[in-house]
Scaffold this motif. Structure first.
Motif, PDB file in Angstrom:
ATOM      1  N   TRP A 271       4.047  11.791  -0.902  1.00  0.00           N
ATOM      2  CA  TRP A 271       3.086  12.215  -1.491  1.00  0.00           C
ATOM      3  C   TRP A 271       1.723  11.824  -1.451  1.00  0.00           C
ATOM      4  CZ3 TRP A 271       5.412  15.351  -4.920  1.00  0.00           C
ATOM      5  CH2 TRP A 271       7.031  15.262  -5.058  1.00  0.00           C
ATOM      6  N   SER A 272       0.843  12.743  -1.857  1.00  0.00           N
ATOM      7  CA  SER A 272      -0.656  12.353  -1.502  1.00  0.00           C
ATOM      8  C   SER A 272      -1.118  11.278  -2.534  1.00  0.00           C
ATOM      9  CB  SER A 272      -1.430  13.474  -1.742  1.00  0.00           C
ATOM     10  OG  SER A 272      -0.984  14.823  -1.073  1.00  0.00           O
TER      11      SER A 272
ATOM     12  N   ARG B 292       1.087  13.253  -6.876  1.00  0.00           N
ATOM     13  CA  ARG B 292       0.434  14.598  -6.741  1.00  0.00           C
ATOM     14  C   ARG B 292       0.683  14.787  -5.113  1.00  0.00           C
ATOM     15  NH1 ARG B 292      -4.051  14.950  -3.887  1.00  0.00           N
ATOM     16  NH2 ARG B 292      -4.638  12.752  -4.132  1.00  0.00           N
TER      17      ARG B 292
ATOM     18  N   THR C 175      -0.745  17.555  -2.490  1.00  0.00           N
ATOM     19  CA  THR C 175      -1.784  18.289  -1.870  1.00  0.00           C
ATOM     20  C   THR C 175      -1.274  18.971  -0.538  1.00  0.00           C
ATOM     21  OG1 THR C 175      -3.457  17.203  -2.893  1.00  0.00           O
ATOM     22  CG2 THR C 175      -4.155  18.585  -1.031  1.00  0.00           C
TER      23      THR C 175
ATOM     24  N   CYS D 144      -2.232  21.760   2.439  1.00  0.00           N
ATOM     25  CA  CYS D 144      -3.527  22.484   3.191  1.00  0.00           C
ATOM     26  C   CYS D 144      -2.918  23.325   4.133  1.00  0.00           C
ATOM     27  CB  CYS D 144      -4.474  21.489   3.518  1.00  0.00           C
ATOM     28  SG  CYS D 144      -5.069  20.384   2.310  1.00  0.00           S
TER      29      CYS D 144
ATOM     30  N   LYS E  41      -6.416  25.288  -0.018  1.00  0.00           N
ATOM     31  CA  LYS E  41      -5.413  24.009  -0.553  1.00  0.00           C
ATOM     32  C   LYS E  41      -4.979  24.402  -2.019  1.00  0.00           C
ATOM     33  CE  LYS E  41      -8.561  20.551  -2.729  1.00  0.00           C
ATOM     34  NZ  LYS E  41      -8.994  19.146  -2.645  1.00  0.00           N
ATOM     35  N   ARG E  42      -3.677  23.544  -2.012  1.00  0.00           N
ATOM     36  CA  ARG E  42      -3.048  23.756  -3.513  1.00  0.00           C
ATOM     37  C   ARG E  42      -2.475  22.342  -3.810  1.00  0.00           C
ATOM     38  NH1 ARG E  42      -5.201  27.851  -2.939  1.00  0.00           N
ATOM     39  NH2 ARG E  42      -4.147  30.158  -3.277  1.00  0.00           N
ATOM     40  N   ASP E  43      -2.619  22.051  -5.105  1.00  0.00           N
ATOM     41  CA  ASP E  43      -2.251  20.744  -5.578  1.00  0.00           C
ATOM     42  C   ASP E  43      -1.057  21.032  -6.583  1.00  0.00           C
ATOM     43  OD1 ASP E  43      -3.945  19.204  -4.547  1.00  0.00           O
ATOM     44  OD2 ASP E  43      -5.489  19.167  -6.208  1.00  0.00           O
ATOM     45  N   TYR E  44       0.194  20.139  -6.017  1.00  0.00           N
ATOM     46  CA  TYR E  44       1.280  20.078  -6.874  1.00  0.00           C
ATOM     47  C   TYR E  44       1.787  18.791  -7.553  1.00  0.00           C
ATOM     48  CZ  TYR E  44       2.082  24.422  -4.220  1.00  0.00           C
ATOM     49  OH  TYR E  44       1.721  25.662  -3.548  1.00  0.00           O
TER      50      TYR E  44
ATOM     51  N   ASP F 211      -4.502  22.359 -11.550  1.00  0.00           N
ATOM     52  CA  ASP F 211      -5.416  21.430 -11.156  1.00  0.00           C
ATOM     53  C   ASP F 211      -5.063  19.993 -11.571  1.00  0.00           C
ATOM     54  OD1 ASP F 211      -6.964  23.477 -10.249  1.00  0.00           O
ATOM     55  OD2 ASP F 211      -7.683  23.883 -12.209  1.00  0.00           O
ATOM     56  N   ASP F 212      -4.317  20.035 -12.604  1.00  0.00           N
ATOM     57  CA  ASP F 212      -3.623  18.528 -12.999  1.00  0.00           C
ATOM     58  C   ASP F 212      -2.661  18.945 -14.109  1.00  0.00           C
ATOM     59  OD1 ASP F 212      -4.990  19.288 -15.756  1.00  0.00           O
ATOM     60  OD2 ASP F 212      -6.738  18.301 -14.536  1.00  0.00           O
TER      61      ASP F 212
ATOM     62  N   LYS G  10       7.516  22.047   1.408  1.00  0.00           N
ATOM     63  CA  LYS G  10       6.349  21.811   2.291  1.00  0.00           C
ATOM     64  C   LYS G  10       6.089  22.793   3.421  1.00  0.00           C
ATOM     65  CE  LYS G  10       5.756  16.817   1.278  1.00  0.00           C
ATOM     66  NZ  LYS G  10       5.686  15.441   1.911  1.00  0.00           N
TER      67      LYS G  10
END
Length: 254
Positions: free
Chosen positions: A104-105, A128, A130, A132, A159-162, A181-182, A202
């Motif tokens: 995880w990021s 989170r 991320t 890219c 990039k996308r955040d999950y 975004d959150d 991923k």
């Protein structure tokens, strides 16, 4: 505190060290084979000190509030990531990672900007991820703005955040990811049961982002061919207004 353990830690002359409990300690040493630091978990067992686990920090170890790094009720150590946040969780009672490095990021115990403690309220952590697109040469190109004269970077990077809800054993609750975004701005849910694993997700998502990036590049190249301009913005429209010279208003009669 175990005196034998304390003496062992002192003799190693570490970059930093702290005690997890009466029998366990973390010592931080500079790596000999590469830049960066290594953390070592040592334990007093009878009349001996045993090395239980060691891991390379993602970059350099940041000195911090030692007490804040420990979750004693779960026997967990927060392992930092390269930006100083939480990148992994280590169970020092069992001597293993509950949440390994590189998965995880960032791992969050509390919602940023809001006084909600996930661990206390929901018996979980929030992770989170991320993803890219891969970097390519076009990401580094720039153009000169005809309006301001400044050099502006031209980015095609995507990039996308999950986000995932993690149980205390590191498993993903309901095997679900949230894209947004959150957690307060979720736009899509992803059922990981459709994928072989998180790593599979991923890989699939990165391939999709690379495709989106390539489409952005192709669209930009078409724009350049049609307009002859390397700027993706409406600079001509701005210049028209800037260069417009209105007629002076006639003076009113005295």
């Amino acid at each position: 505190m175990n005196n034998m353990l304390r003496r062992f830690v002192q003799l190693r002359k570490p970059k930093d060290a702290f005690f997890l409990d009466e029998e366990n300690a973390i010592i931080v040493l500079s790596r000999k084979d590469a830049p960066g630091d290594v953390s070592v978990h040592v334990r007093a067992v009878g009349t001996k000190i045993k090395e239980i686990k060691r891991w390379n920090e993602e970059l350099y170890y940041f000195n911090s509030n030692h007490a804040a790094r420990i979750i004693p009720e779960l026997h967990l150590l927060k392992v930092q990531n390269s930006s100083g946040g939480i990148g992994a969780l280590y169970d020092y009672a069992k001597g293993k990672f509950v949440v390994p490095q590189g998965v995880w990021s960032e791992i969050m115990l509390q919602y940023k900007g809001v006084n909600i403690n996930f661990m206390e309220k929901y018996d979980c952590f929030v992770a989170r991820l991320t993803i890219c697109s891969d970097p390519i040469d076009e990401d580094d190109q720039t153009f000169i703005s005809p309006v301001t004269g400044e050099s502006i970077a031209r980015f095609f990077h995507i990039k996308r955040d999950y986000f995932a809800i993690l149980n205390f054993d590191g498993s993903i609750r309901c095997n679900t990811l949230f894209m947004g975004d959150d957690l307060g701005r979720v736009r899509k849910t992803i059922d990981l049961n459709w994928y072989d694993s998180l790593d599979d997700f991923k890989k699939v998502r990165k391939a999709q982002l690379n495709l989106e990036r390539d489409k952005k590049i192709a669209a930009y190249r078409r724009l350049v061919r049609l307009t002859g301009s390397t700027s993706p913005y409406k600079d001509d429209e701005v210049l028209k207004v800037l260069e417009f010279k209105p007629k002076e208003d006639s003076k009113p009669n005295a």
